[in-house]
Design an enzyme around this catalytic site. Structure first.
Site, PDB file in Angstrom:
ATOM      1  N   CYS A 107      -0.933  -2.396   9.039  1.00 47.66           N
ATOM      2  CA  CYS A 107       0.168  -1.746   9.838  1.00 47.66           C
ATOM      3  C   CYS A 107       1.630  -2.055   8.910  1.00 47.66           C
ATOM      4  O   CYS A 107       2.515  -1.338   8.667  1.00 47.66           O
ATOM      5  CB  CYS A 107       0.385  -2.416  11.046  1.00 47.66           C
ATOM      6  SG  CYS A 107       1.463  -1.786  12.369  1.00 47.66           S
ATOM      7  N   GLY A 151      -7.170  -5.282   6.621  1.00 49.95           N
ATOM      8  CA  GLY A 151      -7.086  -5.964   7.952  1.00 49.95           C
ATOM      9  C   GLY A 151      -6.032  -5.061   8.866  1.00 49.95           C
ATOM     10  O   GLY A 151      -5.250  -3.955   8.385  1.00 49.95           O
ATOM     11  N   CYS A 152      -5.996  -5.635  10.171  1.00 51.89           N
ATOM     12  CA  CYS A 152      -4.934  -4.703  10.924  1.00 51.89           C
ATOM     13  C   CYS A 152      -3.572  -4.932  10.748  1.00 51.89           C
ATOM     14  O   CYS A 152      -2.910  -4.009  10.661  1.00 51.89           O
ATOM     15  CB  CYS A 152      -5.539  -4.735  12.348  1.00 51.89           C
ATOM     16  SG  CYS A 152      -5.791  -6.785  12.798  1.00 51.89           S
ATOM     17  N   TYR A 153      -3.369  -6.212  10.685  1.00 48.76           N
ATOM     18  CA  TYR A 153      -1.688  -6.834  10.401  1.00 48.76           C
ATOM     19  C   TYR A 153      -1.420  -5.953   9.160  1.00 48.76           C
ATOM     20  O   TYR A 153      -0.294  -5.522   9.014  1.00 48.76           O
ATOM     21  CB  TYR A 153      -1.933  -8.210  10.423  1.00 48.76           C
ATOM     22  CG  TYR A 153      -1.477  -8.717  11.695  1.00 48.76           C
ATOM     23  CD1 TYR A 153      -0.714  -8.276  12.636  1.00 48.76           C
ATOM     24  CD2 TYR A 153      -2.230  -9.954  11.953  1.00 48.76           C
ATOM     25  CE1 TYR A 153      -0.583  -8.999  13.831  1.00 48.76           C
ATOM     26  CE2 TYR A 153      -2.005 -10.913  13.183  1.00 48.76           C
ATOM     27  CZ  TYR A 153      -1.271 -10.177  14.033  1.00 48.76           C
ATOM     28  OH  TYR A 153      -1.176 -10.929  15.501  1.00 48.76           O
TER      29      TYR A 153
END
Length: 345
Positions: free
Chosen positions: A154, A149-151
């Site tokens: 990162c 996922g994006c979170y």
């Protein structure tokens, strides 16, 4: 030449996949699938693709189209890929799933955090977590790649070097995260309407965000023990982008040199950029690109480190990383088709 199909092609993640794949010299987009827009021309859904992608969206019965592709991207909500996959599909094509269906190794954790039963837990063990910079050797031989996922991409990438090197107290780890509205997807939700989001900054899913166990699991692998952390997401009135600010107490005697040496693990990476001293990550500096920017600040007064990371949630946080995984799977240069500089505006 890789022949690809895209399930969920009309969502934001699917749209970004098409944007980048059109510039990939070794890819042919054979078909695009959409349950909502089945039988419509893709360029009637996204008019920016007029005379670029005019092919008709097929339905979601992908078994009828397996012979035409080598790889299928699932840019779909949780549960869709898990309900679709069968042995006959996996015998014929490789799968890159942009949802969470195969990210977590414990099916009970998945069902607890996502609130749905897992339709095909028998495939979880053969799925590889597709964080390219950390797992590329495992990705090479995978049949199913669980695109992070994006979170999580990162946060994990930003924090991982310090956890692996044993430089921080993992029990003190707090992650403050902010995302643009596209992270919530394209479906209509009252909370994401313009008047609800504009000129507003809000926290949501506190102590309950679904990406929490994913971050904990992957960071736990780095230090070979379970991790429990605090993850607090916020919605920002911008289209795209993720910025995470993570805080942790430094272990006794840790120096700046040790921190720099830990982050040196990314020195040869194309898409992870450890910035110059004093330059902090900003969402605008990675917009529309597959780059992830990282830096940190040492707080001597509190003996804490502040770690920052930024990426585009639709690219390195979704479609771009999926293409990076595709390149690894098929033996191409990892950056092929992805060296698009961040957009200034």
């Amino acid at each position: 030449m890789i022949r690809v199909g895209i399930v969920g092609a009309t969502g934001y993640g699917g749209c970004e996949l098409i944007r980048f794949l059109l510039g990939h010299p070794q890819v042919k987009i054979t078909w695009v699938s959409s349950r909502t827009y089945s039988d419509m021309e893709y360029s009637d859904v996204y008019r920016n693709y007029f005379q670029i992608v005019d092919q008709q969206c097929i339905d979601d019965h992908i078994e009828d189209y397996l012979e035409e592709v080598d790889l299928i991207f699932f840019a779909t909500p949780q549960g869709v890929c898990a309900k679709t996959l069968t042995n006959s599909i996996l015998e014929k094509v490789k799968i890159i799933d942009l949802s969470a269906d195969y990210r977590l190794k414990d099916v009970n954790v998945y069902e607890q955090w996502y609130g749905i039963g897992h339709a095909s837990p028998e495939y979880i063990d053969q799925a590889v977590y597709g964080l390219c910079e950390l797992n590329r050797n495992e990705i090479k031989g995978a049949t199913i790649v669980a695109n992070p996922g994006c979170y999580t991409t990162c946060a994990i990438t930003t924090i991982y070097p310090l956890v692996k090197a044993g430089l921080i107290d993992i029990n003190s780890l707090i992650i403050d995260a902010k995302s643009g509205v596209s992270g919530a997807g394209r479906s209509a939700k009252i909370a994401n309407l313009y008047c609800e989001v504009n000129e507003n900054l809000k926290a949501y899913a506190l102590a309950s965000h679904r990406h929490t166990p994913e971050i904990e699991e992957q960071l736990g692998y780095a230090c070979h023990q379970p991790i429990t952390l605090t993850f607090s997401p916020h919605l920002v009135p911008m289209n795209r982008g993720i910025l995470i600010t993570a805080y942790a107490s430094l272990n006794k005697g840790v120096t700046k040199q040790q921190v720099d040496e830990a982050y040196a693990m990314y020195q040869e990476e194309t898409f992870v950029r450890v910035l110059k001293e004093g330059v902090l990550p900003e969402t605008r500096n990675v917009r529309g690109s597959n780059y992830l920017d990282i830096n940190y600040v040492l707080d001597a007064r509190t003996n804490r480190i502040i770690m920052l990371g930024s990426l585009d949630n639709l690219v390195k946080g979704a479609a771009g990383q999926a293409i990076q995984n595709m390149n690894i799977l098929f033996g191409y240069e990892e950056s092929l088709g992805l060296l698009l500089a961040p957009a200034v505006l």
